[in-house]
Design an enzyme around this catalytic site. Sequence first.
Site, mmCIF file in Angstrom:
data_model
loop_
_atom_site.group_PDB
_atom_site.id
_atom_site.type_symbol
_atom_site.label_atom_id
_atom_site.label_comp_id
_atom_site.label_asym_id
_atom_site.label_seq_id
_atom_site.Cartn_x
_atom_site.Cartn_y
_atom_site.Cartn_z
ATOM 1 N N GLY A 128 0.803 -1.217 0.000
ATOM 2 C CA GLY A 128 0.000 0.000 0.000
ATOM 3 C C GLY A 128 0.835 1.266 0.000
ATOM 4 N N SER A 129 1.895 1.293 0.813
ATOM 5 C CA SER A 129 2.708 2.512 0.902
ATOM 6 C C SER A 129 3.347 2.814 -0.449
ATOM 7 C CB SER A 129 3.800 2.354 1.965
ATOM 8 O OG SER A 129 3.215 2.130 3.230
ATOM 9 N N SER A 163 -3.457 -3.306 -0.738
ATOM 10 C CA SER A 163 -2.351 -4.056 -0.138
ATOM 11 C C SER A 163 -2.783 -5.463 0.262
ATOM 12 C CB SER A 163 -1.864 -3.296 1.099
ATOM 13 O OG SER A 163 -0.870 -4.042 1.754
ATOM 14 N N THR A 167 12.209 -8.150 -11.076
ATOM 15 C CA THR A 167 11.654 -9.496 -11.232
ATOM 16 C C THR A 167 10.441 -9.647 -10.322
ATOM 17 O OG1 THR A 167 13.824 -10.338 -11.790
ATOM 18 C CG2 THR A 167 12.203 -11.955 -11.042
ATOM 19 N N CYS A 210 1.401 2.970 12.938
ATOM 20 C CA CYS A 210 2.525 3.859 12.675
ATOM 21 C C CYS A 210 2.653 4.939 13.728
ATOM 22 C CB CYS A 210 2.361 4.512 11.306
ATOM 23 S SG CYS A 210 1.659 3.393 10.115
HETATM 24 C C1 LIG Z 1 -1.933 -0.229 5.944
HETATM 25 C C2 LIG Z 1 -2.269 0.958 5.156
HETATM 26 C C3 LIG Z 1 -1.373 1.484 4.212
HETATM 27 C C4 LIG Z 1 0.009 0.906 4.021
HETATM 28 O O1 LIG Z 1 -0.008 -0.356 3.390
HETATM 29 P P1 LIG Z 1 1.291 -1.288 3.478
HETATM 30 O O2 LIG Z 1 0.983 -2.437 2.582
HETATM 31 O O3 LIG Z 1 1.439 -1.688 4.905
HETATM 32 O O4 LIG Z 1 2.444 -0.492 2.981
HETATM 33 C C5 LIG Z 1 -1.764 2.575 3.476
HETATM 34 N N1 LIG Z 1 -2.980 3.126 3.638
HETATM 35 C C6 LIG Z 1 -3.871 2.657 4.520
HETATM 36 C C7 LIG Z 1 -5.207 3.299 4.635
HETATM 37 C C8 LIG Z 1 -3.550 1.559 5.307
HETATM 38 O O5 LIG Z 1 -4.425 1.110 6.202
#
Ligand SMILES: *Cc1c(COP(=O)(O)O)cnc(C)c1O
Length: 394
Positions: A72-73, A200, A238, A326
Amino acid sequence: MKEFIYLDNAATTKVRPEVVEAMLPFFTEVYGNASAVYEFGQECKRAIEHSRDTIAASLNTAGANIYFTAGGSESDNWALKGVAEAYKDKGKHIITTKIEHHAILHTCEYLEQHGYEVTYLDVDENGLVSPEDVEAAIRPDTILISVMFANNEIGTIEPIKEIGAIAKKHGVLFHTDAVQAYAQIPIDVEEMNIDLLSASGHKLNGPKGIGFLYIRRGLKIRSFIHGGAQERKRRAGTENVPGIVGLGKAVEIAMATMDERIKQESELRDYFIQRIEKEIPYAKLNGHREKRLPNNINFCFRFIEGESMLIMLDMAGICGSSGSACTSGSLDPSHVLLAIGLPHEIAHGSLRLTLSAETTKEQLDFVADKLKEIVDRLRSMSPLYEDFVKKNEK
Ligand SMILES: *Cc1c(COP(=O)(O)O)cnc(C)c1O
């Protein structure tokens, strides 16, 4: 490991056994490089494309619009930086909200340091962004609107379809961080006019370190990683084949079970909320009561310090959170709770519990009983609470 009750599914989830099973052959048997010409590599390629198509179908789009990332990040970073750079000749203004995940907020700060301007929209007391505010913030140099689909702390589901329509009307691109909402509630990128969407794997019972960014066809975006030709030359490296296969399997299961999970989890959620509101005084539900993720519970308990509550819950074998993973470890109250208007001292006493398909009523009853005890105990040690009760009795 000792028995525990896991209620922190917004932080991460357990990988389903079917997902692990689907991934395993891609470590030791079908381990070829998907770019190779021989059949062995092509088998990997087919598995990747199968996952891509599964994900695309879940959003009502084509496989060619799905790009695998490391989570997600990364997807959030790519969407913002990639669009900012590709459209900088059109303008350097971005609209977002005060309640985004740090993957968005910190990327915005980075862009601000590089000559971009960012408008951070307020939300109301339930955490809702107003589509009118979005429209009013649009300027001739606005290139991107980024509003999360659902908030990770308080579970509020934003008016995405309305915001998408506004973005389209004004010819501005629209990104949504759907990490919490994807595969939990229905999303249709066509109907909702979404141009970019982040998701994610580990938030939907898939593996960690894998995710994707949906990018609407025809949209300009800077490549995120330069190198080989993977992901249509936009994200080289990859492929994480086991991760991609696992994500695809997790999405397949999540989509097939979505309706049932929504019903089951929202019933349990509402049952728990009712119990707390009835049995614990001065408890305040955070987030919208109806426009809310089916698995999200978030309360503030006045005169309680969130961290002490979490430690005592942990001693009872219960995993919860005081907000986002976080921000825990820092003493600052959550930016989301401050944005919905909670004063600092109350925002410190928050508890987020997020359910899974495995959560049972018995578990929640146990948690509610424990929580009552813990809140009573902590308040009995608080001189502020004593004064407050005395005043209220007068
Ligand atoms: C967990 C989260 C992310 C980050 O995703 P990761 O896969 O942990 O990097 C970003 N946005 C929201 C809303 C999330 O809950």
